[in-house]
Design an enzyme around this catalytic site. Structure first.
Site, PDB file in Angstrom:
ATOM      1  N   GLU A 115     -29.150 -13.458  12.156  1.00  0.00           N
ATOM      2  CA  GLU A 115     -28.292 -13.205  13.313  1.00  0.00           C
ATOM      3  C   GLU A 115     -29.088 -12.603  14.460  1.00  0.00           C
ATOM      4  O   GLU A 115     -28.876 -12.952  15.613  1.00  0.00           O
ATOM      5  CB  GLU A 115     -27.140 -12.254  12.950  1.00  0.00           C
ATOM      6  CG  GLU A 115     -26.303 -11.943  14.186  1.00  0.00           C
ATOM      7  CD  GLU A 115     -25.094 -11.079  13.953  1.00  0.00           C
ATOM      8  OE1 GLU A 115     -24.918 -10.523  12.871  1.00  0.00           O
ATOM      9  OE2 GLU A 115     -24.299 -10.971  14.909  1.00  0.00           O
TER      10      GLU A 115
ATOM     11  N   ASP B 117     -27.245 -12.055   7.600  1.00  0.00           N
ATOM     12  CA  ASP B 117     -26.541 -11.126   8.480  1.00  0.00           C
ATOM     13  C   ASP B 117     -26.899  -9.728   7.968  1.00  0.00           C
ATOM     14  O   ASP B 117     -26.434  -9.305   6.908  1.00  0.00           O
ATOM     15  CB  ASP B 117     -25.024 -11.368   8.421  1.00  0.00           C
ATOM     16  CG  ASP B 117     -24.310 -10.617   9.525  1.00  0.00           C
ATOM     17  OD1 ASP B 117     -24.875  -9.620  10.021  1.00  0.00           O
ATOM     18  OD2 ASP B 117     -23.191 -11.023   9.881  1.00  0.00           O
TER      19      ASP B 117
ATOM     20  N   ILE C 176     -26.288  -6.647   8.999  1.00  0.00           N
ATOM     21  CA  ILE C 176     -25.126  -5.743   8.898  1.00  0.00           C
ATOM     22  C   ILE C 176     -23.922  -6.553   9.369  1.00  0.00           C
ATOM     23  O   ILE C 176     -23.803  -6.849  10.560  1.00  0.00           O
ATOM     24  CB  ILE C 176     -25.260  -4.484   9.791  1.00  0.00           C
ATOM     25  CG1 ILE C 176     -26.531  -3.696   9.453  1.00  0.00           C
ATOM     26  CG2 ILE C 176     -24.023  -3.596   9.629  1.00  0.00           C
ATOM     27  CD1 ILE C 176     -26.735  -2.449  10.328  1.00  0.00           C
ATOM     28  N   ASP C 177     -23.072  -6.943   8.454  1.00  0.00           N
ATOM     29  CA  ASP C 177     -21.843  -7.612   8.861  1.00  0.00           C
ATOM     30  C   ASP C 177     -20.781  -6.531   8.981  1.00  0.00           C
ATOM     31  O   ASP C 177     -20.377  -5.931   7.974  1.00  0.00           O
ATOM     32  CB  ASP C 177     -21.417  -8.679   7.850  1.00  0.00           C
ATOM     33  CG  ASP C 177     -20.186  -9.403   8.363  1.00  0.00           C
ATOM     34  OD1 ASP C 177     -20.280 -10.061   9.407  1.00  0.00           O
ATOM     35  OD2 ASP C 177     -19.114  -9.256   7.753  1.00  0.00           O
TER      36      ASP C 177
ATOM     37  N   THR D 107     -21.006  -4.596  12.289  1.00  0.00           N
ATOM     38  CA  THR D 107     -21.814  -3.674  13.109  1.00  0.00           C
ATOM     39  C   THR D 107     -20.942  -2.682  13.890  1.00  0.00           C
ATOM     40  O   THR D 107     -21.301  -1.509  14.015  1.00  0.00           O
ATOM     41  CB  THR D 107     -22.719  -4.479  14.074  1.00  0.00           C
ATOM     42  OG1 THR D 107     -23.634  -5.226  13.272  1.00  0.00           O
ATOM     43  CG2 THR D 107     -23.509  -3.596  15.002  1.00  0.00           C
TER      44      THR D 107
ATOM     45  N   ASP E 178     -22.093 -15.172   9.151  1.00  0.00           N
ATOM     46  CA  ASP E 178     -20.912 -14.403   8.715  1.00  0.00           C
ATOM     47  C   ASP E 178     -20.311 -14.999   7.437  1.00  0.00           C
ATOM     48  O   ASP E 178     -19.687 -14.278   6.653  1.00  0.00           O
ATOM     49  CB  ASP E 178     -19.800 -14.439   9.774  1.00  0.00           C
ATOM     50  CG  ASP E 178     -20.236 -13.933  11.129  1.00  0.00           C
ATOM     51  OD1 ASP E 178     -20.764 -12.816  11.192  1.00  0.00           O
ATOM     52  OD2 ASP E 178     -20.043 -14.656  12.138  1.00  0.00           O
TER      53      ASP E 178
HETATM   54  C1  IPD Z   1     -18.466  -9.563  12.727  1.00  0.00           C
HETATM   55  C2  IPD Z   1     -17.588  -9.144  11.592  1.00  0.00           C
HETATM   56  C3  IPD Z   1     -16.134  -9.110  12.028  1.00  0.00           C
HETATM   57  C4  IPD Z   1     -15.696 -10.425  12.584  1.00  0.00           C
HETATM   58  C5  IPD Z   1     -16.637 -10.861  13.663  1.00  0.00           C
HETATM   59  C6  IPD Z   1     -18.055 -10.929  13.128  1.00  0.00           C
HETATM   60  P1  IPD Z   1     -20.960  -8.606  13.005  1.00  0.00           P
HETATM   61  O1  IPD Z   1     -19.838  -9.600  12.358  1.00  0.00           O
HETATM   62  O2  IPD Z   1     -17.706 -10.027  10.500  1.00  0.00           O
HETATM   63  O3  IPD Z   1     -15.266  -8.831  10.956  1.00  0.00           O
HETATM   64  O4  IPD Z   1     -14.386 -10.300  13.083  1.00  0.00           O
HETATM   65  O5  IPD Z   1     -16.221 -12.055  14.219  1.00  0.00           O
HETATM   66  O6  IPD Z   1     -18.919 -11.420  14.098  1.00  0.00           O
HETATM   67  O7  IPD Z   1     -21.094  -8.967  14.449  1.00  0.00           O
HETATM   68  O8  IPD Z   1     -20.513  -7.234  12.778  1.00  0.00           O
HETATM   69  O9  IPD Z   1     -22.154  -9.004  12.206  1.00  0.00           O
HETATM   70 CA    CA Z   2     -21.449 -10.869  11.089  1.00  0.00          CA
HETATM   71 CA    CA Z   3     -24.305  -8.575  12.042  1.00  0.00          CA
END
Ligand code: IPD
Ligand code: CA
Ligand code: CA
Length: 257
Positions: free
Chosen positions: A65, A80, A82-83, A85, A208
């Protein structure tokens, strides 16, 4: 494939320990686009994951990412770091590391790791999904009457709000309740583990969903976009659920008003 899983788990655990250690020392928060943030910790965790994997597989490609695409070839790791963030930045303890390995575009192995709860979700294509080493299955709720669903709001693209609300208003009256926890990787892992019955969201990227989708399928669930097209990766939406909830969700969403 077992060797890939071992490396993916090692990389996820290393990154998880690192992110927890650094969580009180975030030095920079940058905005990539509206409501889309990255910290120095996301970037360093991604490098750590790539270094760990490329030590064992120097010729594999990566799609991260934060660092984009590097390398070429049949094997590609999708990361990813940190999913969730936004949760991480705000100290909401709900985020995870997601690592998938694809061969010729198909996900073969995936790991979602929540280091705060020490919860490890893994899947190998054709070999099932596991939670902390034990086999998991999606839930068995019939229809939606008692179903707990999860979703993500279109917070980066508020133009999508009307379309989002249309789907929400078709599903919400028929289910028990709906969660928005802030990590799509964990939402999908929770569907695989039967903690929630179904999940849907617009506007997600491969990093994701690559691991989470494999987890759900290997746990006996179904994954498509919200119109039922199995190729969710090339669509703007994803829907994942146990087979019975999946069928009902698709029927409700695609019902003419
Ligand atoms: C996000 C998370 C969030 C989702 C977003 C994602 P990130 O990832 O998964 O739950 O609603 O669309 O982009 O940006 O924190 O890696
Ligand atoms: Ca993510
Ligand atoms: Ca992320």
């Amino acid at each position: 494939m077992q060797a890939f899983l071992t490396i993916a788990v090692r990389a996820a655990r290393k990154a998880g320990d690192y992110v927890i250690r650094e969580s009180d020392k975030i030095r920079s928060v940058q905005s990539k686009s509206q409501n889309d943030y990255v910290t120095n910790v996301d970037q360093a965790a991604e490098s750590l994951i790539i270094d760990t994997i490329s030590h064992s597989y120097p010729n594999h490609a990566f799609l991260g990412e934060e660092s984009g695409k590097t390398g070429d070839g049949d094997y590609q790791w999708i990361i990813d770091p940190i999913d969730g963030t936004t949760n991480f930045i705000r100290k909401v303890p709900h985020w995870a590391i997601s690592i998938a390995c694809q061969y010729k575009g198909k996900t073969e192995v995936g790991v979602v790791y929540d280091p705060i709860r020490e919860e490890l979700f893994t899947a190998v294509k054709g070999r099932g999904a596991q939670f902390n080493g034990k086999r998991i299955r999606v839930s068995n709720t019939n229809g939606l009457e008692h179903a707990l669903l999860a979703t993500g709001f279109p917070f980066r693209n508020k133009q999508k709000l009307m379309e989002y609300m249309q789907v929400f208003s078709k599903l919400f009256p028929h289910c028990a309740d709906m969660r928005r926890a802030g990590s799509a990787a964990l939402d999908l892992a929770y569907v695989a583990a039967g903690r929630i019955d179904g999940f849907w969201e617009f506007g997600l990227n491969e990093w994701d969903t690559a691991t989470g989708a494999l987890l759900v399928k290997e746990a006996g669930g179904m994954v498509s976009d919200i119109s039922g097209n199995p190729n969710y990766a090339s669509s703007d939406s994803i829907l994942a659920a146990n087979p019975k909830a999946f069928k009902t969700m698709l029927q409700l969403i695609n019902q003419k008003e």
